[in-house]
Design a protein around this motif. Structure first.
Motif, PDB file in Angstrom:
ATOM      1  N   TRP A 177       0.844  -1.192   0.000  1.00  0.00           N
ATOM      2  CA  TRP A 177       0.000   0.000   0.000  1.00  0.00           C
ATOM      3  C   TRP A 177       0.877   1.239   0.000  1.00  0.00           C
ATOM      4  CZ3 TRP A 177      -5.246   0.010  -0.574  1.00  0.00           C
ATOM      5  CH2 TRP A 177      -5.897  -1.220  -0.404  1.00  0.00           C
ATOM      6  N   TYR A 178       0.566   2.166  -0.907  1.00  0.00           N
ATOM      7  CA  TYR A 178       1.328   3.407  -1.048  1.00  0.00           C
ATOM      8  C   TYR A 178       0.365   4.596  -1.000  1.00  0.00           C
ATOM      9  CZ  TYR A 178       5.155   0.449  -2.732  1.00  0.00           C
ATOM     10  OH  TYR A 178       6.125  -0.511  -2.839  1.00  0.00           O
ATOM     11  N   ARG A 179       0.910   5.760  -0.679  1.00  0.00           N
ATOM     12  CA  ARG A 179       0.127   7.000  -0.683  1.00  0.00           C
ATOM     13  C   ARG A 179       0.888   8.070  -1.441  1.00  0.00           C
ATOM     14  NH1 ARG A 179      -0.825   9.089   5.011  1.00  0.00           N
ATOM     15  NH2 ARG A 179       1.402   9.547   4.834  1.00  0.00           N
ATOM     16  N   TRP A 180       0.192   8.696  -2.398  1.00  0.00           N
ATOM     17  CA  TRP A 180       0.766   9.785  -3.167  1.00  0.00           C
ATOM     18  C   TRP A 180       0.142  11.094  -2.696  1.00  0.00           C
ATOM     19  CZ3 TRP A 180       4.433  11.767  -5.890  1.00  0.00           C
ATOM     20  CH2 TRP A 180       4.211  12.907  -6.678  1.00  0.00           C
ATOM     21  N   SER A 181       0.971  12.041  -2.263  1.00  0.00           N
ATOM     22  CA  SER A 181       0.514  13.350  -1.824  1.00  0.00           C
ATOM     23  C   SER A 181       0.765  14.358  -2.935  1.00  0.00           C
ATOM     24  CB  SER A 181       1.225  13.773  -0.534  1.00  0.00           C
ATOM     25  OG  SER A 181       0.885  15.093  -0.192  1.00  0.00           O
ATOM     26  N   GLN A 182      -0.293  14.886  -3.506  1.00  0.00           N
ATOM     27  CA  GLN A 182      -0.160  15.879  -4.567  1.00  0.00           C
ATOM     28  C   GLN A 182       0.425  17.174  -4.024  1.00  0.00           C
ATOM     29  OE1 GLN A 182      -0.776  15.244  -7.767  1.00  0.00           O
ATOM     30  NE2 GLN A 182      -0.200  17.314  -8.421  1.00  0.00           N
ATOM     31  N   GLU A 183       0.055  17.518  -2.800  1.00  0.00           N
ATOM     32  CA  GLU A 183       0.535  18.764  -2.202  1.00  0.00           C
ATOM     33  C   GLU A 183       2.037  18.707  -1.929  1.00  0.00           C
ATOM     34  OE1 GLU A 183      -0.255  21.491   1.810  1.00  0.00           O
ATOM     35  OE2 GLU A 183      -1.468  19.709   1.407  1.00  0.00           O
ATOM     36  N   LYS A 184       2.487  17.583  -1.358  1.00  0.00           N
ATOM     37  CA  LYS A 184       3.901  17.441  -1.024  1.00  0.00           C
ATOM     38  C   LYS A 184       4.725  16.856  -2.163  1.00  0.00           C
ATOM     39  CE  LYS A 184       2.881  16.650   3.883  1.00  0.00           C
ATOM     40  NZ  LYS A 184       3.026  15.688   5.003  1.00  0.00           N
ATOM     41  N   GLN A 185       4.041  16.378  -3.203  1.00  0.00           N
ATOM     42  CA  GLN A 185       4.741  15.692  -4.304  1.00  0.00           C
ATOM     43  C   GLN A 185       5.616  14.579  -3.747  1.00  0.00           C
ATOM     44  OE1 GLN A 185       4.573  16.437  -7.953  1.00  0.00           O
ATOM     45  NE2 GLN A 185       2.660  17.127  -7.023  1.00  0.00           N
ATOM     46  N   ASN A 186       4.994  13.778  -2.884  1.00  0.00           N
ATOM     47  CA  ASN A 186       5.732  12.738  -2.172  1.00  0.00           C
ATOM     48  C   ASN A 186       4.981  11.413  -2.276  1.00  0.00           C
ATOM     49  OD1 ASN A 186       7.725  11.622  -0.597  1.00  0.00           O
ATOM     50  ND2 ASN A 186       6.661  12.038   1.323  1.00  0.00           N
ATOM     51  N   PHE A 187       5.736  10.324  -2.449  1.00  0.00           N
ATOM     52  CA  PHE A 187       5.187   8.983  -2.581  1.00  0.00           C
ATOM     53  C   PHE A 187       5.689   8.141  -1.417  1.00  0.00           C
ATOM     54  CE2 PHE A 187       4.680   4.885  -4.973  1.00  0.00           C
ATOM     55  CZ  PHE A 187       3.315   4.996  -5.155  1.00  0.00           C
ATOM     56  N   ASP A 188       4.776   7.747  -0.516  1.00  0.00           N
ATOM     57  CA  ASP A 188       5.165   7.044   0.708  1.00  0.00           C
ATOM     58  C   ASP A 188       4.749   5.583   0.655  1.00  0.00           C
ATOM     59  OD1 ASP A 188       6.203   9.347   1.963  1.00  0.00           O
ATOM     60  OD2 ASP A 188       4.177   9.969   2.553  1.00  0.00           O
ATOM     61  N   PHE A 189       5.667   4.725   1.101  1.00  0.00           N
ATOM     62  CA  PHE A 189       5.335   3.324   1.318  1.00  0.00           C
ATOM     63  C   PHE A 189       4.718   3.193   2.707  1.00  0.00           C
ATOM     64  CE2 PHE A 189       6.989  -0.590   3.424  1.00  0.00           C
ATOM     65  CZ  PHE A 189       6.084  -1.477   2.861  1.00  0.00           C
ATOM     66  N   LEU A 190       3.513   2.657   2.775  1.00  0.00           N
ATOM     67  CA  LEU A 190       2.803   2.565   4.044  1.00  0.00           C
ATOM     68  C   LEU A 190       2.976   1.210   4.716  1.00  0.00           C
ATOM     69  CD1 LEU A 190      -0.554   4.282   2.981  1.00  0.00           C
ATOM     70  CD2 LEU A 190       1.403   5.326   4.152  1.00  0.00           C
ATOM     71  N   ILE A 191       2.566   0.165   4.017  1.00  0.00           N
ATOM     72  CA  ILE A 191       2.519  -1.142   4.656  1.00  0.00           C
ATOM     73  C   ILE A 191       2.510  -2.243   3.601  1.00  0.00           C
ATOM     74  CG2 ILE A 191      -0.005  -1.062   4.747  1.00  0.00           C
ATOM     75  CD1 ILE A 191       0.099  -2.604   7.357  1.00  0.00           C
TER      76      ILE A 191
END
Length: 204
Positions: free
Chosen positions: A53-67
């Motif tokens: 599961w990943y999350r892409w933040s348009q505001e931060k332009q950041n792609f995080d690996f969650l779990i």
């Protein structure tokens, strides 16, 4: 693993590039209130060793690996990801996973992707956009249509309407005159008939 991250970056540059028929996410959009919880469902067409599961933040332009959750339910979390906030649950089938997010905050806004590894690539789902607000918008009010009034046979609206309407004297006066003329024309006829056939005093 470097190829997988490169593939993810390409997917972010070109929306829909990496979506495929192997993964399906529901719903497409979620609007939730602060401090509440929500969940995102991911359906796989085939069994895999686990789901990322990943999350892409348009505001931060950041792609995080969650779990990452494997087929046995064991979870591996990304850096600085709270285990109390994110959890993955398997559905009734072996190909169904759901991401649960609790204690929602504005920092949770973003687009969430489920992903599986195949041929040294991470294939992403269609994505679920999550928006967290303090107050949910009220549903639009439904307005009832005004009740239709019963039609009125004779309603005088204006002088011009009186001259042309069904209630105008110009309509019923000629009609009354015609009836009167008809009655007067019948009087001579009745008189002549009476003279031709006089009634005897004793009757028949």
């Amino acid at each position: 693993m470097a190829r997988s991250w490169l593939h993810l970056c390409i997917c972010l540059q070109i929306p829909g590039f990496c979506t495929n028929l192997l993964l399906s996410q529901t719903p497409e959009h979620i609007l939730a209130q602060t401090n509440n919880k929500t969940e995102i469902l991911c359906e796989l067409k085939h069994e895999h060793v686990g789901v990322y599961w990943y999350r892409w933040s348009q505001e931060k332009q950041n792609f995080d690996f969650l779990i990452f959750s494997n087929a046995f339910g064991k979870a591996t979390y990304g850096a600085d990801i709270s285990q109390d906030k994110f959890s993955v649950h398997k559905g009734s089938s072996q190909t169904s996973y759901s991401l649960h997010i609790s204690r929602l905050h504005a920092s949770d806004n973003g687009t969430y992707y489920c992903s599986v590894s195949q041929s040294s690539q991470l294939l992403l789902g269609s994505g679920t956009r999550l928006g967290v607000v303090d107050v949910l918008p009220l549903p639009p009010k439904t307005t009832q249509a005004p009740l239709s009034k019963k039609p009125v046979r004779c309603v005088t609206k204006s002088k011009a309407a009186d001259k042309k309407g069904a209630c105008s004297p110009l309509v019923w006066i000629p009609l009354a005159i015609s009836v009167l003329v008809l009655l007067l024309s019948l009087v001579p006829t009745a008189y002549r008939l009476h003279r031709k056939h006089p009634t005897s005093p004793g009757g028949r």
